[in-house]
Structures are given as C-alpha cells and as structure tokens.
Design an enzyme around this catalytic site. Structure first.
Site, PDB file in Angstrom:
ATOM      1  N   ILE A  73      -8.384  88.023  72.765  1.00 33.43           N
ATOM      2  CA  ILE A  73      -8.414  87.506  74.136  1.00 33.43           C
ATOM      3  C   ILE A  73      -9.030  86.124  74.269  1.00 33.43           C
ATOM      4  O   ILE A  73      -8.872  85.498  75.318  1.00 33.43           O
ATOM      5  CB  ILE A  73      -9.136  88.488  75.087  1.00 33.43           C
ATOM      6  CG1 ILE A  73     -10.571  88.745  74.622  1.00 33.43           C
ATOM      7  CG2 ILE A  73      -8.357  89.786  75.176  1.00 33.43           C
ATOM      8  CD1 ILE A  73     -11.377  89.575  75.607  1.00 33.43           C
ATOM      9  N   ASP A  74      -9.702  85.618  73.232  1.00 25.62           N
ATOM     10  CA  ASP A  74     -10.363  84.319  73.441  1.00 25.62           C
ATOM     11  C   ASP A  74     -10.147  83.272  72.357  1.00 25.62           C
ATOM     12  O   ASP A  74     -10.707  82.190  72.454  1.00 25.62           O
ATOM     13  CB  ASP A  74     -11.869  84.521  73.663  1.00 25.62           C
ATOM     14  CG  ASP A  74     -12.444  83.513  74.649  1.00 25.62           C
ATOM     15  OD1 ASP A  74     -11.664  82.889  75.393  1.00 25.62           O
ATOM     16  OD2 ASP A  74     -13.676  83.348  74.683  1.00 25.62           O
ATOM     17  N   PRO A  75      -9.375  83.516  71.294  1.00 30.03           N
ATOM     18  CA  PRO A  75      -9.026  82.401  70.402  1.00 30.03           C
ATOM     19  C   PRO A  75      -8.180  81.353  71.139  1.00 30.03           C
ATOM     20  O   PRO A  75      -7.408  81.688  72.034  1.00 30.03           O
ATOM     21  CB  PRO A  75      -8.225  83.076  69.287  1.00 30.03           C
ATOM     22  CG  PRO A  75      -8.690  84.488  69.285  1.00 30.03           C
ATOM     23  CD  PRO A  75      -8.935  84.800  70.734  1.00 30.03           C
ATOM     24  N   ARG A  98      -5.265  83.495  76.235  1.00 26.91           N
ATOM     25  CA  ARG A  98      -5.111  82.047  76.302  1.00 26.91           C
ATOM     26  C   ARG A  98      -3.718  81.621  75.854  1.00 26.91           C
ATOM     27  O   ARG A  98      -3.284  81.942  74.758  1.00 26.91           O
ATOM     28  CB  ARG A  98      -6.173  81.349  75.451  1.00 26.91           C
ATOM     29  CG  ARG A  98      -7.589  81.545  75.983  1.00 26.91           C
ATOM     30  CD  ARG A  98      -8.583  80.676  75.238  1.00 26.91           C
ATOM     31  NE  ARG A  98      -9.921  80.838  75.769  1.00 26.91           N
ATOM     32  CZ  ARG A  98     -10.405  80.137  76.798  1.00 26.91           C
ATOM     33  NH1 ARG A  98      -9.638  79.241  77.401  1.00 26.91           N
ATOM     34  NH2 ARG A  98     -11.635  80.338  77.233  1.00 26.91           N
TER      35      ARG A  98
END
Length: 276
Positions: A73-75, A98
C-alpha cells in the site's frame, strides 16, 4: 512481519494461544507477509524474494499459515517484477494504493481500477498473472469516518435519535453516496473500502463502536446496498464468484508522480551511495 514478530516474542504462551485461535478461525488474517513491505524500484530481485521468504517462514513456523494476497500500500510505484514474484508465489491477488496520477485518472474514467496483471506474458503467459486492485482514496478510510483517540476530525456515529448529537442518518447517507460514487469507477457488485490509516486503532473500541452503529443503521435504512465487515480474502472470494471480465495490464507502473509537477523519480536516483 518484523514488527509483528517483535510484539509476538514478548507475549505469554496463553496470549500466543489466543492469537493462534484467531488465525485458525480466520478472524485474524495476514497479507503479503514479507519481513518488510519492500520497495519495487531500488531493490534487487533476489532481495525481494528473500524478504518475502523470511516473513513467510515465520508465519509457517508459528501459525502454519500461508498468505495468498499481496498488500503493497505504500511503495512509490510498482513493477512487473514484483507482480511476477507474487504470481509465482501462488498469490490470488494484490492490492496497492499509490498510482501515477495520469494512470489513476484514466482508470477512474474507464472503470479499470482493478485488472489482471500479466507481467511476463510473452514468456510465461497466464502462469504468471495476478488480479490487482487499487484503492479509491489511497489506503485510508473515507473522509469523515476516521474514529480514534488521535483527532482525525470526525464525530463518532450516534444512532440514538433521542440525543441531540444523533447523526447516524447523515453518516449513513454519506457512506451510501460514497459507495455509489465508487461503483462508477469499479466493476462488479462488491466494493472494497479500506478502514484505517497510519497509526490508527490505538483505541480500537472507538472505531468499532462507531462502525457497529453505522452498519446497523445503514442496513436498516437502505435496501439496495449492504454494508458489512469483511477482509480482503472474503472480498476476493466474492468477486471470483461473480465471473466479472477484467481488463489486463502488461507494463510497469513507473515512473510515479502525485500530480503533473510532483514526480518521485528522484527518490530512486538521488544519493545513490546512501541507498546502495
């Protein structure tokens, strides 16, 4: 899994038995389960594989558990390589948050926020494909539904109509129209809405008491939609049964930019010695 393992190692055997029970009953699920949530641009493929292996060995050893859903969920940007790794690990699906602003805009307009990613189609065909989904609003709950002891600016759901603070009607209406709007960007009859954010659930009771009240009031007052607690595993199983025909993707999701003037490409190329 590194942070979970640090907590796990400090627990009593009775507490560990309780957690193992929750896992066995699928009331606690693990996704992705790498030792960390690795980057997909700076890393080497062998490090990505080792990272996943260490986390999965921990889960297998402690819970006899094998994850089947990816959660990145956050790379900052996503690669064909990672899609292939997850597919060849046997994952059923992969979620992330992202996405480059231009790709997101296009996919929102064409209802292609979920697709089948085929990262090595020419050489591996469907043996290395994976269903992929991107969230509507990053990885956090809808605006106005963030309940926690940290002040996220949302009032709790009050479903008692005798109180001056009664707001369940408005809260349910807001959620209804959020889901209706979401359905214009996603295919199928099931909408998956994340519920949480960074550092949330410090006081889980506050979140779940409001969520319980919202779900009960919503389902009593809307008959064309059902609001329920779920997990990514339950969601994936549900959409499999629908038989929806999904679009396909064959390329990387790089470079990544938040908007036309905010590229993250330099994040991967600057200060190379510090990142080696």
């Amino acid at each position: 899994m590194k942070f979970f393992s640090m907590w796990w190692d400090r627990q009593t055997e009775d507490k560990k038995a309780d957690v193992r029970m929750l896992v066995a009953e699928h009331r606690l699920e693990f996704m992705n389960a790498g030792w960390s949530m690795h980057d997909e641009a700076c890393t080497h493929v062998d490090d990505m594989i080792n990272n996943m292996q260490i986390g999965h060995e921990f889960l297998k050893r402690e819970f006899d558990y094998v994850p089947r859903i990816g959660w990145s969920i956050d790379p900052f940007g996503h690669s064909n390589t990672n899609a292939r790794i997850l597919a060849e690990m046997g994952f059923d699906a992969w979620f992330y948050a992202r996405m480059d602003w231009s790709e997101r805009e296009k996919r929102l307009n064409t209802r292609e926020m979920q697709w089948v990613w085929r990262p090595s189609w020419d050489s591996l065909g469907s043996s290395a494909e994976i269903w992929t989904g991107v969230f509507l609003d990053m990885y956090w709950w809808p605006w106005g539904f963030s309940y926690d002891e940290r002040d996220y600016g949302a009032d709790p759901v009050i479903s008692d109509p005798t109180l001056e603070t009664f707001n369940a009607e408005q809260k349910a209406r807001d959620m209804y129209y959020y889901a209706k709007d979401m359905s214009t960007h996603y295919k199928g009859n099931h909408m998956f809405i994340p519920y949480g954010t960074d550092f949330a659930f410090a006081n889980a009771h506050l979140t779940f008491s409001s969520s319980d009240a919202l779900i009960e009031y919503f389902n009593e007052n809307y008959d064309d939609m059902t609001l329920m607690y779920s997990t990514p595993y339950q969601f994936i199983d549900a959409i499999k049964e629908e038989g929806t025909k999904w679009p396909t993707k064959y390329t990387d999701s790089f470079p990544y930019a938040d908007d036309p003037e905010d590229f993250w490409t330099g994040f991967f190329s600057s200060r190379a010695d510090s990142k080696s």
